[in-house]
Design a protein around this motif. Structure first.
Motif, short mmCIF file in Angstrom:
data_model
loop_
_atom_site.label_atom_id
_atom_site.label_comp_id
_atom_site.label_asym_id
_atom_site.label_seq_id
_atom_site.Cartn_x
_atom_site.Cartn_y
_atom_site.Cartn_z
N LEU A 66 35.16 71.39 17.51
CA LEU A 66 34.69 72.66 16.93
C LEU A 66 33.80 72.39 15.72
CD1 LEU A 66 34.69 75.72 16.78
CD2 LEU A 66 36.79 75.61 15.42
N TYR A 67 34.12 71.38 14.93
CA TYR A 67 33.32 71.03 13.74
C TYR A 67 31.88 70.70 14.13
CZ TYR A 67 31.86 68.28 9.64
OH TYR A 67 31.18 67.78 8.56
N ARG A 68 31.71 69.88 15.19
CA ARG A 68 30.37 69.51 15.62
C ARG A 68 29.59 70.73 16.11
NH1 ARG A 68 33.06 64.81 17.81
NH2 ARG A 68 33.13 65.79 19.86
N HIS A 69 30.26 71.57 16.92
CA HIS A 69 29.57 72.76 17.43
C HIS A 69 29.27 73.75 16.30
CE1 HIS A 69 29.59 72.05 21.76
NE2 HIS A 69 30.80 71.55 21.65
N ALA A 70 30.20 73.89 15.38
CA ALA A 70 29.99 74.82 14.27
C ALA A 70 28.81 74.40 13.41
CB ALA A 70 31.26 74.92 13.42
N GLN A 71 28.68 73.09 13.17
CA GLN A 71 27.54 72.60 12.40
C GLN A 71 26.22 72.97 13.07
OE1 GLN A 71 28.51 68.37 11.89
NE2 GLN A 71 28.48 68.74 9.70
N LEU A 72 26.18 72.77 14.39
CA LEU A 72 24.96 73.10 15.12
C LEU A 72 24.66 74.59 15.04
CD1 LEU A 72 25.39 70.91 18.33
CD2 LEU A 72 23.60 70.68 16.61
N MET A 73 25.68 75.43 15.26
CA MET A 73 25.46 76.88 15.25
C MET A 73 25.01 77.37 13.88
SD MET A 73 28.44 78.44 17.74
CE MET A 73 29.77 77.35 17.28
N LEU A 74 25.63 76.85 12.83
CA LEU A 74 25.25 77.26 11.48
C LEU A 74 23.84 76.79 11.13
CD1 LEU A 74 28.63 76.56 9.66
CD2 LEU A 74 27.64 78.80 10.18
N LYS A 75 23.51 75.59 11.60
CA LYS A 75 22.17 75.07 11.33
C LYS A 75 21.12 75.95 12.01
CE LYS A 75 19.12 71.20 12.31
NZ LYS A 75 18.97 69.87 12.95
N TYR A 76 21.36 76.31 13.27
CA TYR A 76 20.38 77.12 14.00
C TYR A 76 20.34 78.56 13.50
CZ TYR A 76 19.77 73.14 17.02
OH TYR A 76 19.49 71.89 17.48
N LEU A 77 21.47 79.05 12.98
CA LEU A 77 21.46 80.38 12.36
C LEU A 77 20.57 80.36 11.12
CD1 LEU A 77 22.53 83.29 12.13
CD2 LEU A 77 24.42 82.37 10.75
N GLU A 78 20.70 79.30 10.32
CA GLU A 78 19.86 79.17 9.13
C GLU A 78 18.39 79.06 9.50
OE1 GLU A 78 19.30 76.13 5.29
OE2 GLU A 78 20.79 75.70 6.86
N GLN A 79 18.11 78.25 10.54
CA GLN A 79 16.73 78.09 10.96
C GLN A 79 16.19 79.38 11.55
OE1 GLN A 79 14.73 75.23 10.47
NE2 GLN A 79 13.19 76.77 10.97
N ALA A 80 17.03 80.11 12.29
CA ALA A 80 16.59 81.38 12.87
C ALA A 80 16.22 82.37 11.78
CB ALA A 80 17.69 81.96 13.75
N SER A 81 17.02 82.42 10.72
CA SER A 81 16.73 83.31 9.60
C SER A 81 15.39 82.96 8.97
CB SER A 81 17.85 83.24 8.56
OG SER A 81 19.08 83.64 9.10
N LEU A 82 15.16 81.64 8.82
CA LEU A 82 13.90 81.19 8.23
C LEU A 82 12.73 81.51 9.14
CD1 LEU A 82 12.54 79.66 5.90
CD2 LEU A 82 12.95 77.54 7.15
#
Length: 312
Positions: A66-82
């Protein structure tokens, strides 16, 4: 119960901090609230995610997934916002590239940065050539966008794009008598009694070198193992020992300008270099743009005979 990004962010912060109380301080919230979020996640996934002890918390196997997947999801959420906020503007963002130590990739960092700066001035490139980190794992976990690594076999969670192959050469200081002319190649067997300074046993190049010596049934005289390019160059220059390196590393490393360089044969030692990107996770638009620049720079470098690179 739905899994929202706030719970995932809290979960990642707890593992990074190693403690629920420390994570609560970092997130400016209270410990019971974080404990409730973890309990909700464990209920949703039907798995125990954290192991609690007096010294803090550690993730279970399910927690690590879950940690690995959560990192990816949070990273792409941040990039999507940008991306959304700058949809009408030029590409912008932060893109990280890992470069394997003791490889020709080290010579790529400057031209990649220069070309990205010229074409995509809004993108900031972060270069990581730390030997102490496994670059493919950083890519797989989403902590790095891409990496140039020594690899030819598939790595789970990543996609490998072959870039080039490079031969390894013997390099010694100017006073070392290797016999024969400077242009003559050397059989690996002739190095049987030559003191060598090599990368540590955990490095991919060292494994190739050891395998080559094993094929000719000799034990190399390794007097030092060095995982720093400048330190290894200094050791070679001082005469502590010779080394075995890609030609581009020799030519691009200060201190080795006047070194003797001889091609190795019987057997020749070749290393395959690949671009490692996440799979199946998508890459951000800035990362895709930098990837295109990287491939262009590599293609131009391969065309230069002095680079000593070959198509795989």
């Amino acid at each position: 119960m739905s899994v929202d990004f706030r719970k995932l962010q809290s979960f990642v912060k707890i593992i990074d901090a190693g403690s629920i109380s420390r994570a609560a301080g970092l997130l400016n919230t209270v410990q019971p609230a974080l404990s409730q979020q973890i309990a909700a996640l464990e209920q949703h996934f039907g798995q125990k995610l954290l192991i609690r002890s007096n010294s803090g918390v550690t993730p279970t196997e399910a927690g690590l997934v879950l940690y690995r997947h959560a990192q990816l999801m949070l990273k792409y959420l941040e990039q999507a916002s940008l991306d959304i906020s700058r949809a009408s503007q030029a590409l912008a963002g932060h893109v990280s590239i890992g470069l394997a130590t003791y490889s020709s990739s080290s010579t790529l960092s400057l031209p990649i940065i220069q070309e990205v700066r010229r074409i995509h001035s809004g993108i900031t490139v972060h270069i990581n050539d730390s030997f102490g980190q496994i670059l493919s794992e950083l890519v797989m976990s989403g902590r790095m966008d891409m990496a140039i690594i020594y690899a030819s076999q598939p790595i789970k969670g990543t996609k490998l794009t072959p870039l080039f192959s490079e031969e390894l050469f013997l390099v010694a200081n100017a006073e070392t008598d290797m016999g024969g002319s400077q242009d003559a190649s050397l059989d690996l067997k002739t190095l049987e009694n030559l003191p060598l300074v090599l990368p540590g046993r955990g490095h991919f190049l060292r494994k190739l070198i050891d395998e080559a010596f094993a094929r000719v049934r000799i034990d190399p005289v390794v007097v030092a193992e060095i995982d720093s390019v400048p330190s290894l160059a200094a050791a070679v220059k001082s005469g502590i020992g010779a080394s075995i390196l890609p030609l581009s590393v020799v030519r691009g490393t200060p201190g080795l300008e006047n070194a003797h360089v001889r091609k190795l044969v019987k057997p020749a030692i070749r290393a395959d270099v690949s671009l490692c990107t996440p799979d199946p996770a998508p890459m951000s638009e800035p990362a895709l743009a930098v990837k295109a620049v990287l491939l262009k720079v590599v293609a131009e470098l391969i065309e230069k005979p002095q680079a000593g690179l070959m198509l795989v």
